[in-house]
Write a protein that holds these residues in place. Structure first.
Motif, mmCIF file in Angstrom:
data_model
loop_
_atom_site.group_PDB
_atom_site.id
_atom_site.type_symbol
_atom_site.label_atom_id
_atom_site.label_comp_id
_atom_site.label_asym_id
_atom_site.label_seq_id
_atom_site.Cartn_x
_atom_site.Cartn_y
_atom_site.Cartn_z
ATOM 1 N N PHE A 190 120.924 56.153 22.946
ATOM 2 C CA PHE A 190 119.997 55.414 23.072
ATOM 3 C C PHE A 190 120.570 54.410 24.230
ATOM 4 N N ARG A 191 121.823 54.307 24.389
ATOM 5 C CA ARG A 191 122.004 53.436 25.672
ATOM 6 C C ARG A 191 121.744 54.152 26.884
ATOM 7 N N ARG A 192 121.856 55.490 26.856
ATOM 8 C CA ARG A 192 121.775 56.284 27.870
ATOM 9 C C ARG A 192 120.281 56.063 28.548
ATOM 10 N N LEU A 193 119.521 56.154 27.321
ATOM 11 C CA LEU A 193 117.813 56.204 27.458
ATOM 12 C C LEU A 193 117.459 54.887 27.955
ATOM 13 N N GLY A 194 118.298 53.764 27.656
ATOM 14 C CA GLY A 194 117.866 52.392 27.925
ATOM 15 C C GLY A 194 116.956 51.863 26.878
ATOM 16 N N ILE A 195 117.176 52.468 25.740
ATOM 17 C CA ILE A 195 116.298 51.831 24.610
ATOM 18 C C ILE A 195 117.033 51.110 23.538
ATOM 19 N N ALA A 196 116.571 49.908 23.581
ATOM 20 C CA ALA A 196 117.147 48.943 22.577
ATOM 21 C C ALA A 196 116.934 49.596 21.107
ATOM 22 N N GLU A 197 118.019 49.770 20.308
ATOM 23 C CA GLU A 197 117.799 50.086 18.828
ATOM 24 C C GLU A 197 118.726 49.240 17.935
ATOM 25 N N ARG A 204 99.747 51.380 28.936
ATOM 26 C CA ARG A 204 101.201 50.804 28.718
ATOM 27 C C ARG A 204 101.055 50.083 27.376
ATOM 28 N N MET A 205 101.953 50.050 26.336
ATOM 29 C CA MET A 205 101.882 49.424 25.322
ATOM 30 C C MET A 205 103.350 49.220 24.871
ATOM 31 N N LEU A 206 103.513 48.398 23.940
ATOM 32 C CA LEU A 206 104.861 48.217 23.304
ATOM 33 C C LEU A 206 104.962 49.071 22.167
ATOM 34 N N LEU A 207 105.882 50.250 21.930
ATOM 35 C CA LEU A 207 105.982 51.131 20.952
ATOM 36 C C LEU A 207 107.282 50.583 19.949
ATOM 37 N N VAL A 208 107.046 50.455 18.594
ATOM 38 C CA VAL A 208 108.132 50.005 17.861
ATOM 39 C C VAL A 208 108.161 51.310 16.771
ATOM 40 N N VAL A 209 109.171 51.929 17.066
ATOM 41 C CA VAL A 209 109.514 53.076 16.312
ATOM 42 C C VAL A 209 110.331 52.747 14.873
ATOM 43 N N VAL A 210 110.235 52.929 13.805
ATOM 44 C CA VAL A 210 110.674 52.977 12.605
ATOM 45 C C VAL A 210 110.911 54.452 11.718
ATOM 46 N N ALA A 211 112.463 54.678 11.953
ATOM 47 C CA ALA A 211 112.511 55.885 11.126
ATOM 48 C C ALA A 211 114.061 55.895 10.609
ATOM 49 N N ASP A 212 114.199 57.131 9.999
ATOM 50 C CA ASP A 212 115.625 57.212 9.239
ATOM 51 C C ASP A 212 116.676 57.611 10.651
ATOM 52 N N HIS A 230 106.022 53.410 28.394
ATOM 53 C CA HIS A 230 105.588 52.343 27.623
ATOM 54 C C HIS A 230 107.004 51.689 27.371
ATOM 55 N N GLU A 231 107.056 50.485 26.875
ATOM 56 C CA GLU A 231 108.181 49.673 26.296
ATOM 57 C C GLU A 231 108.446 50.360 24.939
ATOM 58 N N ALA A 287 117.543 67.752 22.319
ATOM 59 C CA ALA A 287 117.490 67.847 23.666
ATOM 60 C C ALA A 287 115.933 67.546 23.785
ATOM 61 N N ALA A 288 115.162 68.193 23.038
ATOM 62 C CA ALA A 288 113.871 68.192 22.955
ATOM 63 C C ALA A 288 113.294 67.046 22.863
ATOM 64 N N MET A 289 113.645 65.935 21.816
ATOM 65 C CA MET A 289 113.399 64.718 21.267
ATOM 66 C C MET A 289 113.798 63.787 22.565
ATOM 67 N N GLU A 290 114.909 63.989 23.074
ATOM 68 C CA GLU A 290 115.332 63.078 24.339
ATOM 69 C C GLU A 290 114.417 63.208 25.397
ATOM 70 N N LEU A 291 113.751 64.415 25.715
ATOM 71 C CA LEU A 291 112.981 64.533 26.592
ATOM 72 C C LEU A 291 111.523 63.978 26.425
ATOM 73 N N GLN A 292 111.210 63.855 24.953
ATOM 74 C CA GLN A 292 110.075 63.219 24.741
ATOM 75 C C GLN A 292 110.382 61.559 24.954
ATOM 76 N N LEU A 293 111.437 61.145 24.324
ATOM 77 C CA LEU A 293 112.053 59.614 24.515
ATOM 78 C C LEU A 293 111.709 59.211 26.031
ATOM 79 N N ARG A 294 112.315 60.067 27.108
ATOM 80 C CA ARG A 294 112.381 59.801 28.177
ATOM 81 C C ARG A 294 110.836 59.707 28.861
ATOM 82 N N ARG A 295 109.807 60.318 28.319
ATOM 83 C CA ARG A 295 108.524 60.359 28.674
ATOM 84 C C ARG A 295 107.867 58.958 28.271
ATOM 85 N N LEU A 296 108.314 58.859 26.986
ATOM 86 C CA LEU A 296 107.809 57.584 26.433
ATOM 87 C C LEU A 296 108.186 56.417 27.054
#
Length: 292
Positions: A250-257, A165-173, A192-193, A179-188
């Protein structure tokens, strides 16, 4: 006055980071004889059976946690931001501030970056020299003639290679996850946080350049089209709807952006991002207590 204001702002961020990511954990140290008052759950039953008397595990507190910076260094990030600055420079500032805060708190910082052609990683370590190397890697790796951006490749790399378990900080455009990336984000998010920081693109509606070019695929946008008021209005409306879909996802996934379109916005937006993440963690904690 500038130095004072800068330090004051970093001080606020420092406190916000510390209140959200305390980085406390326990590592096994040794076995010792059981004494009244010890936790029953700390008894090592296998060692007790071999020894013939109760033995408990002794732990030591470890403050450090691992912060993994996940950066898009594809050619999209070498394009212009909303302010006219290079998006790469804003990304480096975001990574540098969060990496510096982690360093001040004794955490170790690693990096995964790349494009659609592949990902590269730098193992997590401590120290300002190490952080400088990470930022240099991001800066040198983000060029206009580089590979196309595809943060999905970096997510896949993290999922395959990092289990602790880690803190992941994603920086992108301005990525709108499919749908495929949403699944990745759910797994991450389950492992992790995750924090996400978006570097906003320049807006067609605010530019008057002749024959603007789309960096992602090299296609041109003729001035006659980009200058058309109807096209600009339609573009602005499409971007507003797209941003609404991004925020809802992002709100649905519970990820602060958070996000910024200029270097001047980075510090206040990072403060707001850390505050939102803390608020979501508290809400999730209350939900778990009620469910229990």
């Amino acid at each position: 006055m500038f130095i004072f204001a800068h330090r004051k702002t970093l001080g606020l961020l420092d406190g916000e980071y510390g209140s959200v990511f305390k980085g406390r954990s326990l590592d096994f140290d040794e076995l010792r004889a059981y004494t009244p008052g010890d936790e029953v759950r700390d008894i090592d039953w296998k060692a007790t059976a071999r020894h013939g008397a109760p033995l408990v595990k002794r732990y030591v507190a470890v403050r450090r946690q691992t912060v993994l910076l996940v950066a898009d260094t594809g050619r999209n990030m070498a394009a212009l931001a909303a302010s006219g600055e290079c998006k790469r420079d804003i990304a480096v500032q975001v990574l540098g501030v969060l990496g510096y805060l982690a360093h001040r708190h004794g955490d170790v910082v690693g990096l995964v970056h790349g494009d659609a052609a592949g990902s590269r990683s730098v193992p997590a370590r401590s120290g300002e020299d190490h952080l400088e190397r990470l930022l240099q890697d991001v800066h040198r790796g983000t060029v206009l003639d580089g590979g196309p951006s595809s943060i999905e490749h970096q997510f896949d790399y993290v999922l395959r290679n990092f289990t602790r378990r880690m803190l992941l900080v994603v920086v992108a455009d301005e990525v709108l996850p499919d749908a495929a990336m949403e699944l990745q984000l759910r797994r991450l998010q389950a492992r992790h946080e995750v924090l996400w920081f978006t570097v906003h693109d320049t807006e067609l509606a605010n530019r008057a350049d002749a024959d603007a070019v789309e960096v992602a695929d090299g296609s041109g946008i003729p001035e006659a089209v980009s200058a058309d008021p109807a096209v600009r209005a339609a573009y602005r409306q499409a971007m507003l709807e797209r941003e609404h879909r991004r925020q809802e996802l992002f709100r649905r996934l519970g990820i602060a952006e958070g996000g910024a379109g200029s270097s001047a916005q980075v510090l206040p937006e990072l403060f707001a991002l850390l505050a939102r993440h803390r608020s979501r963690r508290r809400a999730a904690s209350r939900g778990q207590r009620h469910a229990g």
